[in-house]
Design a protein around this motif. Structure first.
Motif, PDB file in Angstrom:
ATOM      1  N   CYS A 180       9.205  13.184  -2.121  1.00  9.32           N
ATOM      2  CA  CYS A 180       8.242  12.390  -2.887  1.00  9.32           C
ATOM      3  C   CYS A 180       6.849  13.000  -2.854  1.00  9.32           C
ATOM      4  O   CYS A 180       6.492  13.738  -1.922  1.00  9.32           O
ATOM      5  CB  CYS A 180       8.191  10.959  -2.335  1.00  9.32           C
ATOM      6  N   ASN A 181       6.050  12.654  -3.841  1.00  5.65           N
ATOM      7  CA  ASN A 181       4.713  13.216  -4.008  1.00  5.65           C
ATOM      8  C   ASN A 181       3.644  12.290  -3.467  1.00  5.65           C
ATOM      9  O   ASN A 181       3.785  11.071  -3.490  1.00  5.65           O
ATOM     10  CB  ASN A 181       4.423  13.477  -5.486  1.00  5.65           C
ATOM     11  N   LEU A 182       2.544  12.894  -3.020  1.00  7.58           N
ATOM     12  CA  LEU A 182       1.369  12.168  -2.554  1.00  7.58           C
ATOM     13  C   LEU A 182       0.122  12.771  -3.175  1.00  7.58           C
ATOM     14  O   LEU A 182       0.046  13.987  -3.382  1.00  7.58           O
ATOM     15  CB  LEU A 182       1.241  12.247  -1.028  1.00  7.58           C
ATOM     16  N   THR A 183      -0.854  11.935  -3.448  1.00  6.10           N
ATOM     17  CA  THR A 183      -2.153  12.439  -3.884  1.00  6.10           C
ATOM     18  C   THR A 183      -2.933  12.965  -2.687  1.00  6.10           C
ATOM     19  O   THR A 183      -3.603  13.993  -2.768  1.00  6.10           O
ATOM     20  CB  THR A 183      -2.952  11.330  -4.583  1.00  6.10           C
ATOM     21  N   PHE A 184      -2.810  12.268  -1.556  1.00  4.85           N
ATOM     22  CA  PHE A 184      -3.537  12.652  -0.347  1.00  4.85           C
ATOM     23  C   PHE A 184      -2.536  12.898   0.787  1.00  4.85           C
ATOM     24  O   PHE A 184      -1.749  12.007   1.118  1.00  4.85           O
ATOM     25  CB  PHE A 184      -4.523  11.555   0.076  1.00  4.85           C
ATOM     26  N   ARG A 185      -2.568  14.092   1.350  1.00  3.85           N
ATOM     27  CA  ARG A 185      -1.645  14.420   2.436  1.00  3.85           C
ATOM     28  C   ARG A 185      -1.843  13.503   3.634  1.00  3.85           C
ATOM     29  O   ARG A 185      -0.899  13.246   4.389  1.00  3.85           O
ATOM     30  CB  ARG A 185      -1.826  15.886   2.853  1.00  3.85           C
ATOM     31  N   SER A 186      -3.035  12.969   3.806  1.00  2.00           N
ATOM     32  CA  SER A 186      -3.295  12.070   4.932  1.00  2.00           C
ATOM     33  C   SER A 186      -2.469  10.792   4.853  1.00  2.00           C
ATOM     34  O   SER A 186      -2.354  10.064   5.839  1.00  2.00           O
ATOM     35  CB  SER A 186      -4.784  11.719   4.995  1.00  2.00           C
ATOM     36  N   ASP A 187      -1.863  10.510   3.679  1.00  5.54           N
ATOM     37  CA  ASP A 187      -1.037   9.310   3.517  1.00  5.54           C
ATOM     38  C   ASP A 187       0.425   9.558   3.904  1.00  5.54           C
ATOM     39  O   ASP A 187       1.241   8.638   3.820  1.00  5.54           O
ATOM     40  CB  ASP A 187      -1.074   8.826   2.064  1.00  5.54           C
ATOM     41  N   ARG A 188       0.769  10.761   4.329  1.00  8.98           N
ATOM     42  CA  ARG A 188       2.178  11.114   4.554  1.00  8.98           C
ATOM     43  C   ARG A 188       2.851  10.160   5.534  1.00  8.98           C
ATOM     44  O   ARG A 188       3.973   9.700   5.312  1.00  8.98           O
ATOM     45  CB  ARG A 188       2.277  12.552   5.067  1.00  8.98           C
ATOM     46  N   LEU A 189       2.203   9.859   6.642  1.00  8.64           N
ATOM     47  CA  LEU A 189       2.782   8.939   7.625  1.00  8.64           C
ATOM     48  C   LEU A 189       2.497   7.477   7.313  1.00  8.64           C
ATOM     49  O   LEU A 189       3.402   6.637   7.459  1.00  8.64           O
ATOM     50  CB  LEU A 189       2.314   9.311   9.030  1.00  8.64           C
ATOM     51  N   PRO A 190       1.283   7.101   6.877  1.00  5.82           N
ATOM     52  CA  PRO A 190       1.073   5.700   6.503  1.00  5.82           C
ATOM     53  C   PRO A 190       2.049   5.204   5.433  1.00  5.82           C
ATOM     54  O   PRO A 190       2.482   4.050   5.472  1.00  5.82           O
ATOM     55  CB  PRO A 190      -0.367   5.680   5.994  1.00  5.82           C
ATOM     56  N   ALA A 191       2.419   6.062   4.481  1.00  3.02           N
ATOM     57  CA  ALA A 191       3.264   5.632   3.368  1.00  3.02           C
ATOM     58  C   ALA A 191       4.718   5.413   3.756  1.00  3.02           C
ATOM     59  O   ALA A 191       5.502   4.911   2.941  1.00  3.02           O
ATOM     60  CB  ALA A 191       3.185   6.647   2.215  1.00  3.02           C
ATOM     61  N   ILE A 192       5.097   5.768   4.979  1.00  2.00           N
ATOM     62  CA  ILE A 192       6.457   5.491   5.446  1.00  2.00           C
ATOM     63  C   ILE A 192       6.431   4.640   6.712  1.00  2.00           C
ATOM     64  O   ILE A 192       7.474   4.373   7.327  1.00  2.00           O
ATOM     65  CB  ILE A 192       7.235   6.811   5.695  1.00  2.00           C
ATOM     66  N   SER A 193       5.251   4.168   7.101  1.00  2.00           N
ATOM     67  CA  SER A 193       5.107   3.450   8.370  1.00  2.00           C
ATOM     68  C   SER A 193       5.899   2.146   8.389  1.00  2.00           C
ATOM     69  O   SER A 193       6.471   1.766   9.419  1.00  2.00           O
ATOM     70  CB  SER A 193       3.625   3.179   8.661  1.00  2.00           C
ATOM     71  N   ALA A 194       5.951   1.437   7.263  1.00  2.00           N
ATOM     72  CA  ALA A 194       6.714   0.186   7.229  1.00  2.00           C
ATOM     73  C   ALA A 194       8.199   0.451   7.391  1.00  2.00           C
ATOM     74  O   ALA A 194       8.923  -0.360   7.983  1.00  2.00           O
ATOM     75  CB  ALA A 194       6.443  -0.565   5.921  1.00  2.00           C
ATOM     76  N   MET A 195       8.680   1.590   6.883  1.00  2.00           N
ATOM     77  CA  MET A 195      10.083   1.940   7.072  1.00  2.00           C
ATOM     78  C   MET A 195      10.370   2.194   8.545  1.00  2.00           C
ATOM     79  O   MET A 195      11.430   1.825   9.055  1.00  2.00           O
ATOM     80  CB  MET A 195      10.437   3.188   6.252  1.00  2.00           C
ATOM     81  N   ALA A 196       9.437   2.830   9.247  1.00  2.00           N
ATOM     82  CA  ALA A 196       9.654   3.119  10.664  1.00  2.00           C
ATOM     83  C   ALA A 196       9.822   1.841  11.475  1.00  2.00           C
ATOM     84  O   ALA A 196      10.573   1.810  12.455  1.00  2.00           O
ATOM     85  CB  ALA A 196       8.490   3.954  11.200  1.00  2.00           C
ATOM     86  N   ARG A 197       9.146   0.782  11.071  1.00  2.00           N
ATOM     87  CA  ARG A 197       9.237  -0.485  11.795  1.00  2.00           C
ATOM     88  C   ARG A 197      10.632  -1.111  11.710  1.00  2.00           C
ATOM     89  O   ARG A 197      10.941  -2.042  12.462  1.00  2.00           O
ATOM     90  CB  ARG A 197       8.206  -1.470  11.247  1.00  2.00           C
ATOM     91  N   LEU A 198      11.467  -0.622  10.814  1.00  2.00           N
ATOM     92  CA  LEU A 198      12.815  -1.170  10.672  1.00  2.00           C
ATOM     93  C   LEU A 198      13.751  -0.731  11.789  1.00  2.00           C
ATOM     94  O   LEU A 198      14.858  -1.248  11.904  1.00  2.00           O
ATOM     95  CB  LEU A 198      13.421  -0.734   9.331  1.00  2.00           C
ATOM     96  N   PHE A 199      13.328   0.235  12.602  1.00  2.00           N
ATOM     97  CA  PHE A 199      14.251   0.866  13.539  1.00  2.00           C
ATOM     98  C   PHE A 199      13.793   0.765  14.990  1.00  2.00           C
ATOM     99  O   PHE A 199      13.597   1.778  15.666  1.00  2.00           O
ATOM    100  CB  PHE A 199      14.441   2.337  13.152  1.00  2.00           C
TER     101      PHE A 199
END
Length: 590
Positions: A353-372
């Protein structure tokens, strides 16, 4: 000249005898904002909320104390049932029914809430100033009798880092608990709109069935463009990719990412939209061709072909979370294996997937990480309990210009040991082993680390202890196949090359990280000293002992900290011979 598309023939009702093999579905309406389409959406929503036991009873993946209330600080109130008067309101009192919008900003959106305009927007948001995608989402929400909608650009104060961080932590619950999520899949920007006029690609033909039937009834059948036999021959005309039934219904499949990376449905290739879709209990896709309804129970579509549970990444995730929540799946090791496989499937898909800002790489999947939670402690995209094996991720080697990283020159905002530092998509890795040869000795992190945050990036490093050897990377700017090449040579402690591990050796396979760079001195061959740390070993009947290694270089001259530049597989020696990996040492990696 041949016809580039196989014709697709169908009927809008079930036929008998020789015609019974025809697929039954409805022609696509020309206007996705028509009363007929809004009525269809209402039917899907009503059926899901009243008939889908799985959607009603499924365990909430992200647990909190909200009991389904909106946890965001602000939401857009659309006003009374007769007219839309949008304004921003605080959620001091519980809000239970809202929609949420998943869309592409299309670059840096100018229609954002800031410290300067938040008070004015609490009075009214002038309709004429609202971008078309937001207007259509508000209109759809209002026409379905829902009063509130959440849109990130409007509901988060974008120039307040404190507000952004606080609200970003809640995004998972906002999309999970929304009545449904509106996905503007086809729209490349917030100015594009959601409703669209779709071209009619179906041709109605009046057919005489009397040669097959005793009655002399006539019946309409429809002919539509099918999928192209050769997709690549039509890449220059993106509109052709939206027409065929196969392409229309493959956009949600996990293996369709190569199609979605091009022109199809930009929202499906955006990183933030990835977790918004997967977390939603119900999501309505406005694709380029038709409406698609996706929930925890089924996929449905405007044409009526898809009435099934499907095999999408979203439904695979829902199935996994149900298994993890089941009482008979309480055994920790089994739960962790199931969760780990699903997590890395998500990471691989997300990395496309694409991002405008590389700094969002981890924030943009952080909610998924909470599932595990079964995976333990989360560190910058990785799980403590999976180290050191999970350090052996590797990038795809891609030459397709449509999937080249757009942020190559931007400074990485994740540690080199994390997959989140990669510029290209991640490959599935082989973690099978006979022995883990390296251990994590120490974790070095700043005192400000908050273990409850999943989207923050910290300057974290490890001390690893395992078998090490030196190495030389050689960069050849113009190799025999007309492109740069990087080769690895393993060096023993006495300075000699390890037996059979010279440049071009078949016993060495080096996978470079794309961040690896050499000083290209006018096309000259350049070399770099590296350290090879053996993470695991396997026993091969054909080759004997095989090591998978991290390849590291010094982060700066004179410093002891190393950063990852790739990984290598080394065929060491027959089992009866002595291994070349005899020296054990500690290595610090950041």
């Amino acid at each position: 000249m041949g016809i580039p598309y196989d014709p697709y023939i169908f009927s809008d009702q079930l036929l008998e005898n020789a015609w019974s093999g025809l697929q039954v579905h409805q022609p696509i309406l020309s206007d996705s904002g028509s009363d007929e389409c809004i009525r269809k959406i209402g039917e899907w929503l009503n059926a899901c909320e009243n008939e889908h036991l799985r959607c009603l009873r499924a365990p909430r993946a992200l647990q909190n104390d909200s009991l389904g209330h909106l946890t965001a600080r602000r939401v857009i109130d659309l006003g009374d049932p007769d007219n839309i008067y949008p304004r921003l309101v605080s959620t001091g009192s519980p809000v239970r029914r809202w929609t949420a919008l998943s869309y592409c900003w299309g670059g840096r959106s100018s229609f954002i809430t800031t410290k300067a305009n938040v008070e004015q927007r609490e009075q009214i948001i002038p309709w004429a100033s609202i971008p078309a995608t937001f207007q259509d989402a508000m209109t759809l929400t209002h026409r379905l009798g829902i009063r509130y909608i959440w849109i990130d650009a409007v509901c988060i104060i974008q120039d307040s880092p404190e507000d952004w961080l606080a609200e970003a932590e809640k995004m998972g619950n906002i999309y999970q608990d929304a009545r449904f999520v509106i996905a503007a899949d086809w729209a490349p920007s917030c100015d594009s709109g959601i409703f669209s006029t779709r071209q009619r690609h179906s041709l109605a033909i009046d057919v005489d069935l009397s040669i097959y039937e005793t009655s002399h009834a006539r019946q309409k059948i429809f002919v539509e463009k099918g999928s192209s036999q050769d997709f690549t021959s039509h890449q220059s005309d993106p509109s052709q990719w939206h027409t065929g039934a196969f392409l229309r219904h493959s956009v949600l499949e996990s293996n369709s990412r190569a199609l979605n990376k091009r022109w199809l449905n930009p929202t499906l290739r955006r990183a933030w939209c990835f977790q918004e879709r997967l977390l939603a209990t119900r999501i309505l896709h406005f694709t380029a061709a038709e409406l698609i309804w996706e929930c925890k129970t089924k996929i449905d579509c405007e044409c009526g072909i898809r009435h099934s549970s499907g095999n999408t990444l979203k439904q695979n995730l829902d199935n996994t979370l149900e298994r993890l929540a089941a009482p008979d799946h309480a055994e920790l090791a089994s739960s962790r294996t199931t969760a780990s496989k699903m997590w890395w499937n998500l990471v691989i898909e997300y990395s496309w997937c694409n991002l405008t800002f590389r700094s969002d790489r981890l924030p943009a999947i952080s909610a998924m990480a909470r599932l595990f939670p079964a995976l333990g402690t989360y560190w910058e995209g990785m799980w403590r309990q999976e180290l050191p094996l999970s350090l052996l991720w590797r990038e795809e080697f891609l030459e397709d210009p449509d999937v080249q990283p757009s942020l190559e020159n931007e400074k990485p905002t994740a540690p080199s040991w994390s997959w989140a530092s990669a510029l290209y998509p991640i490959q599935e890795s082989d973690w099978s082993h006979d022995q883990i040869t390296t251990e994590v000795v120490d974790v070095l992190a700043p005192p400000s680390v908050d273990p409850k945050t999943y989207g923050q990036i910290y300057d974290r490093s490890f001390r690893l202890r395992g078998p090490v050897l030196g190495g030389i990377l050689r960069y050849i700017p113009d190799s025999w196949f007309k492109k740069p090449m990087i080769q690895l040579r393993i060096v023993l402690d006495d300075g000699n090359t390890a037996p059979g591990m010279d440049f071009e050796s078949s016993k060495l396979r080096f996978h470079a990280d794309h961040r690896l760079s050499f000083d290209d001195k006018q096309g000259a061959i350049t070399e770099m000293e590296v350290t090879c740390l053996a993470i695991k070993s396997t026993i091969s009947a054909e080759h004997g002992r095989v090591f998978d290694c991290l390849v590291l270089r010094l982060s700066a001259p004179g410093e002891g900290t190393r950063v990852r530049v790739g990984m290598a597989t080394c065929i060491d020696s027959p089992l009866e011979s002595k291994s070349v990996f005899t020296r054990v040492s500690e290595v610090k990696i950041a």
